[in-house]
Design an enzyme around this catalytic site. Structure first.
Site, PDB file in Angstrom:
ATOM      1  N   GLY A 186      93.220  65.613  45.192  1.00 36.79           N
ATOM      2  CA  GLY A 186      92.981  66.628  46.217  1.00 36.79           C
ATOM      3  C   GLY A 186      93.651  66.262  47.538  1.00 36.79           C
ATOM      4  O   GLY A 186      93.748  65.085  47.886  1.00 36.79           O
ATOM      5  N   LYS A 220      92.382  66.847  50.319  1.00 36.16           N
ATOM      6  CA  LYS A 220      91.385  66.496  51.339  1.00 36.16           C
ATOM      7  C   LYS A 220      91.588  65.044  51.776  1.00 36.16           C
ATOM      8  O   LYS A 220      91.502  64.727  52.949  1.00 36.16           O
ATOM      9  CB  LYS A 220      89.956  66.686  50.838  1.00 36.16           C
ATOM     10  N   GLY A 255      85.505  71.135  43.980  1.00 30.89           N
ATOM     11  CA  GLY A 255      86.832  70.599  44.305  1.00 30.89           C
ATOM     12  C   GLY A 255      87.397  69.823  43.122  1.00 30.89           C
ATOM     13  O   GLY A 255      88.573  69.979  42.751  1.00 30.89           O
ATOM     14  N   HIS A 256      86.545  68.986  42.498  1.00 32.54           N
ATOM     15  CA  HIS A 256      87.006  68.238  41.319  1.00 32.54           C
ATOM     16  C   HIS A 256      87.339  69.200  40.174  1.00 32.54           C
ATOM     17  O   HIS A 256      88.316  68.999  39.452  1.00 32.54           O
ATOM     18  CB  HIS A 256      85.908  67.283  40.834  1.00 32.54           C
ATOM     19  N   GLN A 258      87.260  49.734  47.133  1.00 32.77           N
ATOM     20  CA  GLN A 258      87.700  50.615  48.226  1.00 32.77           C
ATOM     21  C   GLN A 258      86.607  50.889  49.247  1.00 32.77           C
ATOM     22  O   GLN A 258      86.780  51.704  50.138  1.00 32.77           O
ATOM     23  CB  GLN A 258      88.298  51.912  47.670  1.00 32.77           C
TER      24      GLN A 258
HETATM   25  O1  PAF Z   1      89.518  60.133  45.676  1.00 29.75           O
HETATM   26  C1  PAF Z   1      88.771  59.434  44.961  1.00 29.75           C
HETATM   27  O2  PAF Z   1      87.786  59.916  44.392  1.00 29.75           O
HETATM   28  C2  PAF Z   1      89.072  57.958  44.784  1.00 29.75           C
HETATM   29  O3  PAF Z   1      89.590  57.412  45.949  1.00 29.75           O
HETATM   30  C3  PAF Z   1      90.007  57.682  43.587  1.00 29.75           C
HETATM   31  C4  PAF Z   1      91.361  58.321  43.762  1.00 29.75           C
HETATM   32  C5  PAF Z   1      89.350  58.201  42.312  1.00 29.75           C
HETATM   33  C6  PAF Z   1      90.214  56.169  43.436  1.00 29.75           C
HETATM   34  O4  PAF Z   1      89.022  55.504  43.254  1.00 29.75           O
END
Ligand code: PAF
Length: 286
Positions: free
Chosen positions: A154, A156, A43-44, A68
């Site tokens: 993404g 998702k 996905g990345h 987060q």
């Molecule tokens: O989707 C993620 O991997 C994270 O929430 C992000 C956007 C890199 C922010 O830390």
């Protein structure tokens, strides 16, 4: 200071990132940023491929952002696979990997938080208090540090994408936010770094999430009662073996307000838990 890893250059501080970006700007090169938390998967890599089409130079960031994660969440267990990530990015011909540590992103005396109000509420926002403040703050910092023309995310994490679009519009950050469809396993399971938490038996249950939200989306498009159909799907998910259904809801795709009438662009979004994994997924209402 920068460490070259085959063709991939790795920088870990804002000054080095800015020097590289400045040199690209001087040469009239456009830049796309792909923010990630590492443990990279296909996905990345799809985000990276899109970034390469959009811009001359691609920066990928890897930072597992403590802000987060809630106090009872999986910050400590979150998969970290530095060597594998570097190899994947080098093979994908990424120009620059930005890998700051927590002291770079949150130095002593750091005290600013970005809070996007309405679209951060409900859905994951209701179950992960403070999560989208952490996301909005780190994404604002990454965008201001790298100053890219494009940033690719993404779908998702659909609510995250809407939060970021709102953030960029409200703060006049000059970047195009590009959302990309979810990449799935053949059985429909959305790719996620957290899928490593699933046991073999849970892996047979997990794809039911996508099947169920897809069925809900189709039925809503054909006129089913939205609330009743989502409630029925929640029951079906529990019956299929998920431990809990945090939410399954239909929302306006642009504003994320609850969907009450048919006919607007809509999305069915869900979050469930299965063993140690919390899975989220969403689909468009056709
Ligand atoms: O989707 C993620 O991997 C994270 O929430 C992000 C956007 C890199 C922010 O830390």
């Amino acid at each position: 200071m920068s460490e070259p890893v085959s063709s991939l250059t790795v920088v870990r501080d804002v000054g080095s990132l800015r020097r590289r970006v400045k040199a690209w700007r001087a040469a009239n090169r456009s830049i796309a940023l792909v923010p990630t938390m590492g443990a990279l998967h296909a996905g990345h890599l799809a985000l990276v491929e899109r970034a390469k089409v959009l811009a001359d130079e691609v920066v990928v960031s890897i930072f597992v952002n403590p802000a987060q994660f809630g106090p009872d969440e999986d910050l400590a267990a979150y998969p970290r696979r530095e060597a594998e990530d570097w190899a994947l990015l080098a093979a994908a011909d990424v120009d620059l990997l930005y890998m700051p540590d927590a002291a770079v992103m949150y130095p002593d005396q750091f005290q600013t938080e970005v809070h996007v109000t309405q679209v951060s509420q409900g859905l994951c926002g209701a179950h992960r208090p403070g999560h989208f403040d952490g996301v909005a703050t780190i994404v604002a910092k990454l965008l201001l540090q790298a100053l890219p023309d494009f940033a690719v995310f993404g779908e998702k994490d659909f609510q995250q994408l809407v939060v970021i679009q709102r953030l960029v519009a409200d703060l006049d950050i000059p970047v195009d936010i590009v959302g990309l469809p979810t990449v799935r396993e053949a059985n429909g399971l959305a790719l996620s770094s957290r899928n490593v938490y699933l046991s073999d038996s849970e892996r047979t249950i997990a794809p039911v999430l996508y099947r169920e939200i897809s069925a809900v989306a189709t039925d809503i498009a054909s006129g089913s009662d939205i609330v009743a159909r989502c409630a029925e799907a929640a029951e079906a998910l529990l019956k299929a073996g998920f431990d809990a259904v945090e939410y399954i809801e239909a929302r306006d795709a642009a504003t994320l307000t609850p969907l009450v009438t048919h006919g607007v662009s809509a999305r069915v979004l869900a979050a469930v838990t299965l063993g140690k994994a919390r899975l989220i997924d969403n689909v468009a209402v056709p």
